[in-house]
Scaffold this active site. Structure first.
Site, mmCIF file in Angstrom:
data_model
loop_
_atom_site.group_PDB
_atom_site.id
_atom_site.type_symbol
_atom_site.label_atom_id
_atom_site.label_comp_id
_atom_site.label_asym_id
_atom_site.label_seq_id
_atom_site.Cartn_x
_atom_site.Cartn_y
_atom_site.Cartn_z
ATOM 1 N N ASP A 102 0.842 -1.206 0.000
ATOM 2 C CA ASP A 102 0.000 0.000 0.000
ATOM 3 C C ASP A 102 0.874 1.252 0.000
ATOM 4 O O ASP A 102 2.010 1.208 0.466
ATOM 5 C CB ASP A 102 -0.833 0.112 1.289
ATOM 6 C CG ASP A 102 -1.683 -1.092 1.538
ATOM 7 O OD1 ASP A 102 -2.016 -1.778 0.577
ATOM 8 O OD2 ASP A 102 -1.993 -1.302 2.729
HETATM 9 N N1 URA Z 1 -1.146 -5.902 3.996
HETATM 10 C C1 URA Z 1 -1.578 -4.629 4.009
HETATM 11 O O1 URA Z 1 -2.562 -4.309 4.655
HETATM 12 N N2 URA Z 1 -0.893 -3.722 3.293
HETATM 13 C C2 URA Z 1 0.212 -4.022 2.578
HETATM 14 O O2 URA Z 1 0.795 -3.137 1.947
HETATM 15 C C3 URA Z 1 0.648 -5.347 2.579
HETATM 16 C C4 URA Z 1 -0.045 -6.267 3.304
#
Ligand code: URA
Length: 230
Positions: A102
């Protein structure tokens, strides 16, 4: 392979521009300066401005993804690809991330131009563990350890439960979670499901590769040996 095909395949310039690069004497093989863009050579023996062609056997790189940039080729704002030499993005095989993090997650992110490598690391069938370190805004309940390990946690809007995952609580609001699959916002959604919203998230390892061992500051990258995952 023809020299103009090598230069464009590995992202240095277009086939048309290759004639100029050759004419200027920028392209050599040991002991010889090439004369024509249609000359042939093995990519591994070609030197451009005296340097070997980068990543002739495939590009495999680990990036310490900083917060605030997106794993996308085309979204607005800062992209992880802005952190890479532009030449890599012109390679004909195209460089992509191995899965995604993310925008507000930092940590270990792999990039490659090898589609089979992406599949091998992201397919849930291959079970490559990914470790995430997180902080939450509320204490993580003890019961989350067994729930996450059970393989019975059903996230909102989904029909198949999460694969068993290992949760290690290191403090009331801090821990490590090891996943063997990669669903959308999975760590955040799993912890939200047990009443502990994530406020900071970093991926610290993918299989045997640990971010700490790479000694990369946020935004820095390093070449990796893909065979460590086989
Ligand atoms: N889980 C999440 O919530 N975000 C990420 O970037 C990777 C795994």
């Amino acid at each position: 392979m023809r020299i103009d095909a090598i230069l464009s395949r590995f992202g240095y310039c277009s086939r048309r521009e290759a004639a100029l690069w050759v004419k200027r004497g920028r392209v050599t093989v040991p002991g010889r300066t090439l004369k024509s863009a249609s000359d042939k050579a093995e990519p591994a023996e070609v030197l451009i401005d005296g340097e070997p062609v980068e990543f002739v056997n495939g590009l495999y790189v680990a990036l310490h993804k900083p917060l605030g940039c997106t794993c996308s080729h085309k979204e607005a704002g800062e992209l992880v690809y802005d952190l890479l030499p532009p030449q890599w993005l012109n390679r004909s095989n195209g460089v992509s991330t191995v899965g995604r993090l993310d925008k507000e997650t930092s940590g270990l992110l792999l990039l490659t131009d090898d589609g089979a490598f992406v599949h091998a690391l992201t397919s849930p069938k291959k079970h490559v563990p990914k470790v995430y370190e997180f902080e939450t805004s509320a204490p993580i309940p003890e019961s989350a350890v067994a729930l996450f390990a059970s393989g019975e946690l059903l996230l909102e809007g989904e029909t198949t439960p999460c694969l068993p995952a290992e949760l290690q609580n290191t403090a009331p609001c801090h821990g490590l979670l090891t996943l063997h699959e990669g669903r959308y916002h999975q760590v955040r959604r799993m912890l939200a499901a047990v009443g502990a919203p994530v406020i900071s998230l970093t991926r610290t390892a993918i299989g045997p590769l640990k971010l700490a061992d790479l000694h990369l500051a946020p935004g820095e990258w390093a070449e990796i040996d893909p065979t460590i995952f086989s």
